[in-house]
Motif scaffolding. Structure first.
Motif, PDB file in Angstrom:
ATOM      1  N   GLY A 139       9.030   7.110   7.507  1.00  0.00           N
ATOM      2  CA  GLY A 139      10.031   7.336   7.788  1.00  0.00           C
ATOM      3  C   GLY A 139      10.433   7.121   9.155  1.00  0.00           C
ATOM      4  O   GLY A 139       8.960   7.300   9.595  1.00  0.00           O
ATOM      5  N   ASN A 140      11.784   7.679   9.470  1.00  0.00           N
ATOM      6  CA  ASN A 140      12.288   7.711  11.431  1.00  0.00           C
ATOM      7  C   ASN A 140      11.423   9.007  11.996  1.00  0.00           C
ATOM      8  O   ASN A 140      10.121   9.013  13.466  1.00  0.00           O
ATOM      9  N   ALA A 141      10.976  10.326  11.371  1.00  0.00           N
ATOM     10  CA  ALA A 141       9.883  11.355  11.354  1.00  0.00           C
ATOM     11  C   ALA A 141       9.016  10.687  12.562  1.00  0.00           C
ATOM     12  O   ALA A 141       7.891  11.506  12.938  1.00  0.00           O
ATOM     13  N   THR A 142       8.241   9.959  11.387  1.00  0.00           N
ATOM     14  CA  THR A 142       6.425   8.985  11.178  1.00  0.00           C
ATOM     15  C   THR A 142       6.658   7.902  11.721  1.00  0.00           C
ATOM     16  O   THR A 142       5.943   7.491  12.089  1.00  0.00           O
ATOM     17  N   GLY A 143       7.928   7.373  12.645  1.00  0.00           N
ATOM     18  CA  GLY A 143       8.009   6.695  13.149  1.00  0.00           C
ATOM     19  C   GLY A 143       7.550   5.156  12.945  1.00  0.00           C
ATOM     20  O   GLY A 143       6.537   4.130  12.591  1.00  0.00           O
ATOM     21  N   PHE A 144       7.677   5.406  11.645  1.00  0.00           N
ATOM     22  CA  PHE A 144       7.732   4.103  10.537  1.00  0.00           C
ATOM     23  C   PHE A 144       6.363   4.080  10.116  1.00  0.00           C
ATOM     24  O   PHE A 144       6.233   2.416  10.154  1.00  0.00           O
ATOM     25  N   SER A 145       5.348   4.945  10.474  1.00  0.00           N
ATOM     26  CA  SER A 145       3.438   4.336  10.058  1.00  0.00           C
ATOM     27  C   SER A 145       3.886   5.475   9.175  1.00  0.00           C
ATOM     28  O   SER A 145       4.336   6.841   8.588  1.00  0.00           O
ATOM     29  N   TRP A 146       2.709   5.012   8.579  1.00  0.00           N
ATOM     30  CA  TRP A 146       2.209   6.308   7.193  1.00  0.00           C
ATOM     31  C   TRP A 146       1.286   7.055   7.502  1.00  0.00           C
ATOM     32  O   TRP A 146       0.234   6.761   8.387  1.00  0.00           O
ATOM     33  N   THR A 147       1.641   8.235   7.245  1.00  0.00           N
ATOM     34  CA  THR A 147       0.217   9.843   7.235  1.00  0.00           C
ATOM     35  C   THR A 147      -0.688   9.414   6.478  1.00  0.00           C
ATOM     36  O   THR A 147      -0.806   9.997   4.783  1.00  0.00           O
ATOM     37  N   THR A 148      -1.401   9.305   7.090  1.00  0.00           N
ATOM     38  CA  THR A 148      -2.720   9.206   5.712  1.00  0.00           C
ATOM     39  C   THR A 148      -4.282   8.799   6.581  1.00  0.00           C
ATOM     40  O   THR A 148      -4.031   9.829   7.815  1.00  0.00           O
ATOM     41  N   GLN A 149      -4.643   9.721   6.246  1.00  0.00           N
ATOM     42  CA  GLN A 149      -6.558   9.928   5.927  1.00  0.00           C
ATOM     43  C   GLN A 149      -7.615   8.731   6.894  1.00  0.00           C
ATOM     44  O   GLN A 149      -8.385   9.192   7.206  1.00  0.00           O
ATOM     45  N   LEU A 150      -7.316   8.121   6.965  1.00  0.00           N
ATOM     46  CA  LEU A 150      -8.121   6.625   6.496  1.00  0.00           C
ATOM     47  C   LEU A 150      -7.248   5.753   7.627  1.00  0.00           C
ATOM     48  O   LEU A 150      -6.337   5.555   7.801  1.00  0.00           O
ATOM     49  N   VAL A 151      -8.302   5.008   7.763  1.00  0.00           N
ATOM     50  CA  VAL A 151      -8.054   4.208   9.204  1.00  0.00           C
ATOM     51  C   VAL A 151      -7.384   2.906   9.014  1.00  0.00           C
ATOM     52  O   VAL A 151      -7.397   2.384   8.063  1.00  0.00           O
ATOM     53  N   GLY A 152      -5.948   2.193   9.261  1.00  0.00           N
ATOM     54  CA  GLY A 152      -4.885   1.699   9.516  1.00  0.00           C
ATOM     55  C   GLY A 152      -3.900   2.082   8.742  1.00  0.00           C
ATOM     56  O   GLY A 152      -3.875   2.809   8.502  1.00  0.00           O
ATOM     57  N   GLU A 153      -2.686   1.377   8.378  1.00  0.00           N
ATOM     58  CA  GLU A 153      -1.460   1.986   8.210  1.00  0.00           C
ATOM     59  C   GLU A 153      -0.794   1.606   6.293  1.00  0.00           C
ATOM     60  O   GLU A 153      -0.182   2.459   5.972  1.00  0.00           O
ATOM     61  N   GLU A 154      -1.830   0.831   5.741  1.00  0.00           N
ATOM     62  CA  GLU A 154      -1.497   0.353   4.597  1.00  0.00           C
ATOM     63  C   GLU A 154      -2.640   1.169   3.307  1.00  0.00           C
ATOM     64  O   GLU A 154      -2.011   1.746   2.464  1.00  0.00           O
ATOM     65  N   ALA A 155      -3.534   1.760   3.533  1.00  0.00           N
ATOM     66  CA  ALA A 155      -4.641   2.405   2.359  1.00  0.00           C
ATOM     67  C   ALA A 155      -3.953   3.380   2.645  1.00  0.00           C
ATOM     68  O   ALA A 155      -4.042   4.619   3.423  1.00  0.00           O
ATOM     69  N   LEU A 156      -3.393   4.221   1.879  1.00  0.00           N
ATOM     70  CA  LEU A 156      -3.381   6.035   1.981  1.00  0.00           C
ATOM     71  C   LEU A 156      -4.226   6.334   0.798  1.00  0.00           C
ATOM     72  O   LEU A 156      -4.300   7.784   1.189  1.00  0.00           O
ATOM     73  N   ALA A 157      -4.891   6.043   0.050  1.00  0.00           N
ATOM     74  CA  ALA A 157      -5.917   7.069  -0.832  1.00  0.00           C
ATOM     75  C   ALA A 157      -7.102   6.041  -1.152  1.00  0.00           C
ATOM     76  O   ALA A 157      -7.460   4.647  -1.329  1.00  0.00           O
ATOM     77  N   VAL A 158      -8.028   6.522  -1.393  1.00  0.00           N
ATOM     78  CA  VAL A 158      -9.518   5.792  -2.368  1.00  0.00           C
ATOM     79  C   VAL A 158      -9.702   5.976  -3.127  1.00  0.00           C
ATOM     80  O   VAL A 158     -10.341   7.868  -3.239  1.00  0.00           O
ATOM     81  N   CYS A 159      -9.814   5.491  -4.683  1.00  0.00           N
ATOM     82  CA  CYS A 159     -10.477   6.773  -5.768  1.00  0.00           C
ATOM     83  C   CYS A 159     -11.950   6.373  -5.950  1.00  0.00           C
ATOM     84  O   CYS A 159     -12.419   4.738  -6.478  1.00  0.00           O
ATOM     85  N   SER A 160     -13.141   7.270  -6.101  1.00  0.00           N
ATOM     86  CA  SER A 160     -14.424   6.701  -6.246  1.00  0.00           C
ATOM     87  C   SER A 160     -14.801   6.615  -7.042  1.00  0.00           C
ATOM     88  O   SER A 160     -13.872   8.738  -7.822  1.00  0.00           O
ATOM     89  N   PRO A 161     -15.969   6.664  -8.340  1.00  0.00           N
ATOM     90  CA  PRO A 161     -16.558   6.914  -9.360  1.00  0.00           C
ATOM     91  C   PRO A 161     -16.636   8.158  -8.984  1.00  0.00           C
ATOM     92  O   PRO A 161     -17.455   8.952  -8.101  1.00  0.00           O
ATOM     93  N   SER A 162     -16.523   9.063 -10.095  1.00  0.00           N
ATOM     94  CA  SER A 162     -16.653  10.690 -10.541  1.00  0.00           C
ATOM     95  C   SER A 162     -16.634  11.614 -11.874  1.00  0.00           C
ATOM     96  O   SER A 162     -15.725  10.702 -12.113  1.00  0.00           O
TER      97      SER A 162
END
Length: 222
Positions: A139-162
């Motif tokens: 949103g506006n507070a993030t400069g309209f980019s996603w707060t994410t731990q991953l490289v890039g702005e689209e992937a927000l998380a990864v679900c791995s077999p566990s």
């Protein structure tokens, strides 16, 4: 919003003719007039009629028919997935977030900020520890980019077999008797996950009074 269950139902029905006829000899498709007069409800009704005996029908299929079925399913998925995304209202200019494969995203928009909660299916866990990181926002507070731990702005998380699910919050996993695809197929299940997320946001001080109900959405990764 198109449910993912609807997506799978549509694919199975479109390809059911492959199992009922030998497509190595006859490859017959619906004519234009048949397509125009057929609705999604017709497709669902036809599938429901054969759903319980589907494994038996598939088991009797020959190699060429099974291979053709696999191709038909993939081709149909490629057409339906973009359509499903169109039913999820995106907050501009935030990029559309990519739902994690083997999981999904529960998203709401409040006061010109989009909040998305990554979730994993049973048998999968987050790649990074995020037990205290329930959601990502844009949103506006993030400069309209996603707060994410991953490289890039689209992937927000990864679900791995566990075998164990310990990296995320307790509510960040779909019920053991369900999946993301199953959840979006049933409005009640989808509403339940959205309501859980809204309560969690309220507990964290996010006032939901200015929420855009039309932007409520659960999307699944593929």
């Amino acid at each position: 919003m198109f449910g993912s269950c609807l997506l799978w139902k549509t694919m199975f029905v479109l390809s059911l003719a492959v199992l009922l006829a030998d497509f190595t000899k006859i490859r017959t498709f619906a004519g234009r007039s048949e397509c125009k007069s057929t609705t999604i409800d017709d497709v669902n009704g036809f599938l429901k009629k054969f759903s319980k005996c589907m494994p038996e029908i598939i088991a009797k299929g020959e190699k060429a028919s099974i291979n053709f079925l696999a191709w038909t399913l993939q081709e149909t998925l490629d057409v339906l997935r973009p359509v499903q995304e169109q039913f999820c209202k995106q907050l501009p200019p935030c990029p559309r977030p990519a739902a994690p494969k083997n999981g999904g995203l529960v998203c709401v928009t409040i006061d010109n900020t989009q909040y998305c909660k990554p979730m994993c299916n049973k048998g999968y866990d987050f790649q990074f520890l995020r037990s205290s990181r329930l959601y990502e926002e844009c949103g506006n507070a993030t400069g309209f980019s996603w707060t994410t731990q991953l490289v890039g702005e689209e992937a927000l998380a990864v679900c791995s077999p566990s075998e164990v699910a310990i990296s995320g919050a307790k509510s960040a996993y779909f019920p053991s008797n369900s999946t993301c695809v199953h959840t979006v197929a049933f409005p009640e299940a989808q509403a339940e996950q959205l309501n859980i997320f809204l309560r969690e946001l309220a507990e964290r001080g996010v006032d939901g009074s200015s929420r855009d109900p039309g932007a409520d959405c659960v999307t699944c990764g593929y």
